[in-house]
Design a protein around this motif. Structure first.
Motif, PDB file in Angstrom:
ATOM      1  N   GLU A   4       0.861  -1.149  -0.133  1.00 17.32           N
ATOM      2  CA  GLU A   4       0.029  -0.057   0.066  1.00 17.32           C
ATOM      3  C   GLU A   4       0.809   1.294   0.003  1.00 17.32           C
ATOM      4  N   PHE A   5       1.883   1.086   0.733  1.00 18.10           N
ATOM      5  CA  PHE A   5       2.815   2.437   0.921  1.00 18.10           C
ATOM      6  C   PHE A   5       3.688   2.640  -0.411  1.00 18.10           C
ATOM      7  N   TYR A   6       3.870   1.778  -1.201  1.00 22.19           N
ATOM      8  CA  TYR A   6       4.469   1.796  -2.386  1.00 22.19           C
ATOM      9  C   TYR A   6       4.012   1.704  -3.389  1.00 22.19           C
ATOM     10  N   HIS A   7       2.389   1.701  -3.405  1.00 26.78           N
ATOM     11  CA  HIS A   7       1.455   1.724  -4.406  1.00 26.78           C
ATOM     12  C   HIS A   7       1.635   2.795  -5.499  1.00 26.78           C
ATOM     13  N   HIS A   8       1.936   3.910  -5.097  1.00 27.70           N
ATOM     14  CA  HIS A   8       2.161   5.237  -6.094  1.00 27.70           C
ATOM     15  C   HIS A   8       3.576   5.572  -6.394  1.00 27.70           C
ATOM     16  N   PRO A   9       3.918   5.540  -7.528  1.00 27.84           N
ATOM     17  CA  PRO A   9       5.299   5.761  -7.963  1.00 27.84           C
ATOM     18  C   PRO A   9       5.911   6.962  -7.422  1.00 27.84           C
ATOM     19  N   ARG A  10       7.267   7.185  -6.931  1.00 28.95           N
ATOM     20  CA  ARG A  10       7.974   8.184  -6.715  1.00 28.95           C
ATOM     21  C   ARG A  10       8.994   8.230  -7.525  1.00 28.95           C
ATOM     22  N   PHE A  11       8.984   9.421  -8.510  1.00 33.27           N
ATOM     23  CA  PHE A  11      10.062   9.505  -9.288  1.00 33.27           C
ATOM     24  C   PHE A  11      10.993  10.577  -8.778  1.00 33.27           C
ATOM     25  N   VAL A  12      11.711  10.358  -7.756  1.00 31.03           N
ATOM     26  CA  VAL A  12      12.538  10.933  -7.060  1.00 31.03           C
ATOM     27  C   VAL A  12      13.799  10.299  -6.699  1.00 31.03           C
ATOM     28  N   SER A  49      14.283   0.915  -8.175  1.00 33.03           N
ATOM     29  CA  SER A  49      13.344   1.779  -8.208  1.00 33.03           C
ATOM     30  C   SER A  49      13.413   2.305  -9.833  1.00 33.03           C
ATOM     31  N   TRP A  50      13.412   3.545 -10.228  1.00 33.24           N
ATOM     32  CA  TRP A  50      13.432   4.029 -11.451  1.00 33.24           C
ATOM     33  C   TRP A  50      14.850   4.600 -11.918  1.00 33.24           C
ATOM     34  N   VAL A  51      15.694   4.377 -10.876  1.00 29.12           N
ATOM     35  CA  VAL A  51      17.049   4.975 -11.224  1.00 29.12           C
ATOM     36  C   VAL A  51      18.106   3.867 -10.499  1.00 29.12           C
ATOM     37  N   SER A  52      19.163   3.488 -11.159  1.00 27.69           N
ATOM     38  CA  SER A  52      20.046   2.644 -10.365  1.00 27.69           C
ATOM     39  C   SER A  52      21.202   3.067  -9.840  1.00 27.69           C
ATOM     40  N   HIS A  53      21.547   4.568 -10.489  1.00 24.35           N
ATOM     41  CA  HIS A  53      22.984   5.030 -10.015  1.00 24.35           C
ATOM     42  C   HIS A  53      24.266   4.305 -10.561  1.00 24.35           C
ATOM     43  N   LEU A  54      24.026   3.372 -11.480  1.00 26.58           N
ATOM     44  CA  LEU A  54      25.223   2.881 -11.936  1.00 26.58           C
ATOM     45  C   LEU A  54      25.802   3.853 -13.050  1.00 26.58           C
ATOM     46  N   PRO A  55      27.170   3.727 -13.047  1.00 28.11           N
ATOM     47  CA  PRO A  55      27.921   4.542 -14.075  1.00 28.11           C
ATOM     48  C   PRO A  55      27.593   4.371 -15.295  1.00 28.11           C
ATOM     49  N   PRO A  56      27.209   5.435 -16.007  1.00 28.14           N
ATOM     50  CA  PRO A  56      26.640   5.374 -17.375  1.00 28.14           C
ATOM     51  C   PRO A  56      27.511   5.023 -18.496  1.00 28.14           C
ATOM     52  N   VAL A 111      19.422  -6.835 -13.481  1.00 24.25           N
ATOM     53  CA  VAL A 111      18.174  -7.131 -13.036  1.00 24.25           C
ATOM     54  C   VAL A 111      17.810  -6.362 -11.804  1.00 24.25           C
ATOM     55  N   GLY A 112      16.377  -5.982 -11.938  1.00 20.33           N
ATOM     56  CA  GLY A 112      16.065  -4.961 -10.661  1.00 20.33           C
ATOM     57  C   GLY A 112      14.708  -6.102  -9.969  1.00 20.33           C
ATOM     58  N   LEU A 113      14.766  -5.679  -8.697  1.00 17.62           N
ATOM     59  CA  LEU A 113      13.835  -6.281  -7.695  1.00 17.62           C
ATOM     60  C   LEU A 113      13.133  -5.178  -6.970  1.00 17.62           C
ATOM     61  N   GLY A 114      12.028  -4.773  -6.823  1.00 19.17           N
ATOM     62  CA  GLY A 114      11.359  -3.578  -6.429  1.00 19.17           C
ATOM     63  C   GLY A 114      10.222  -3.676  -6.161  1.00 19.17           C
ATOM     64  N   MET A 115       9.399  -2.601  -5.486  1.00 19.06           N
ATOM     65  CA  MET A 115       8.202  -2.771  -5.065  1.00 19.06           C
ATOM     66  C   MET A 115       6.988  -1.979  -6.203  1.00 19.06           C
ATOM     67  N   ASN A 116       7.449  -1.147  -6.988  1.00 21.11           N
ATOM     68  CA  ASN A 116       6.591  -0.575  -7.757  1.00 21.11           C
ATOM     69  C   ASN A 116       6.715  -0.876  -9.390  1.00 21.11           C
ATOM     70  N   VAL A 117       6.125  -1.163  -9.901  1.00 28.53           N
ATOM     71  CA  VAL A 117       6.075  -1.653 -11.104  1.00 28.53           C
ATOM     72  C   VAL A 117       6.381  -0.351 -12.322  1.00 28.53           C
ATOM     73  N   ALA A 118       5.694   0.654 -11.909  1.00 29.88           N
ATOM     74  CA  ALA A 118       5.958   1.615 -12.880  1.00 29.88           C
ATOM     75  C   ALA A 118       7.501   2.396 -12.711  1.00 29.88           C
ATOM     76  N   LYS A 140       9.685  -0.333 -14.507  1.00 25.91           N
ATOM     77  CA  LYS A 140       9.624   0.021 -16.041  1.00 25.91           C
ATOM     78  C   LYS A 140      10.242   1.205 -16.436  1.00 25.91           C
ATOM     79  N   ALA A 141      10.417   2.167 -15.617  1.00 25.28           N
ATOM     80  CA  ALA A 141      11.035   3.487 -16.027  1.00 25.28           C
ATOM     81  C   ALA A 141      12.569   3.446 -15.748  1.00 25.28           C
ATOM     82  N   ASN A 142      13.046   2.384 -15.404  1.00 23.75           N
ATOM     83  CA  ASN A 142      14.469   2.304 -15.120  1.00 23.75           C
ATOM     84  C   ASN A 142      15.364   2.122 -16.466  1.00 23.75           C
ATOM     85  N   PRO A 143      16.102   2.889 -17.145  1.00 23.62           N
ATOM     86  CA  PRO A 143      16.461   2.247 -18.349  1.00 23.62           C
ATOM     87  C   PRO A 143      17.869   1.397 -17.945  1.00 23.62           C
ATOM     88  N   ARG A 144      18.277   1.161 -17.047  1.00 16.56           N
ATOM     89  CA  ARG A 144      19.429   0.223 -16.733  1.00 16.56           C
ATOM     90  C   ARG A 144      19.050  -1.138 -16.720  1.00 16.56           C
TER      91      ARG A 144
END
Length: 212
Positions: free
Chosen positions: A22-30, A61-68, A76-83, A86-90
């Motif tokens: 419930e807490f992570y239901h809405h995406p936080r793009f921050v 989440s939406w960003v992994s902070h890996l060196p570009p 591979v990502g494992l997290g709580m919010n599908v949106a 999906k937005a994570n380009p790495r």
């Protein structure tokens, strides 16, 4: 057996015990730490994660902070919010899973060459069980990089995190790894941007999977 072994259960209580889904239901793009602290995370990844390897971004989440500039064979990502995932380009692929409900990772033994947990370890209510699973899915001598700051969602961080200072957090994460077994060469690092006080602090616990 208690998944956290000899660690008292009350250490893992939280102010908000409603389902995490419930807490992570809405995406936080921050980003949850500021730009200098993010840069410190990225630098750690440069140092510990080799190019052309398979990485697991746990609690992603939406960003992994890996060196570009560094190419990885697979992330591979494992997290709580599908949106967010999906937005994570790495990420080559991702899994939606609540580790506080299910600590078993849906991956094969020795599947990854490295793993990261970025500013999220303070939310785990079964950290020892999760770290045992991470040891299972990493190859021998693979690095695990756990980073954290002094910021969090207070209602979802465990009681032990609230009770400790930055150095106490480092010691607590080391205790998790020791209790989990399967880890060696544990390093406690202060990678806070300099000069102090002008940005978020950044701390890391780095460990390596024990060789078979």
């Amino acid at each position: 057996m208690d998944p956290n072994d000899d660690l008292p259960a009350n250490l893992f209580r939280r102010q908000d015990e409603t389902p995490d889904a419930e807490f992570y239901h809405h995406p936080r793009f921050v980003t949850h730490i500021d730009a200098p602290a993010v840069a410190a995370v990225t630098q750690l990844y440069r140092e510990y994660f080799l190019p052309d390897t398979a990485l697991l971004d746990l609690m992603s989440s939406w960003v992994s902070h890996l060196p570009p500039e560094v190419p990885y064979r697979r992330v591979v990502g494992l997290g709580m919010n599908v949106a967010e995932l999906k937005a994570n380009p790495r990420l080559a692929s991702f899994v939606v899973q609540d580790l506080n409900q299910q600590s078993i990772l849906p991956f094969s033994a020795a599947e990854f060459d490295g793993a990261a947990i970025c500013v999220s370890v303070d939310y785990l209510t079964q950290p020892v069980a999760v770290l045992r699973e991470l040891a299972r899915v990493l190859r021998p001598d693979a690095p695990l990089v756990i980073t954290f700051s002094n910021r969090c969602f207070p209602s979802k961080a465990i009681a032990a995190w609230h009770a400790l200072d930055d150095h106490g957090h480092l010691a607590l994460v080391r205790q998790y790894l020791t209790a989990a077994g399967g880890w060696h060469a544990i390093e406690l690092l202060d990678r806070s941007p300099q000069p102090p006080g002008r940005s978020d602090p950044l701390f890391a616990v780095v460990a390596r999977r024990i060789s078979a």
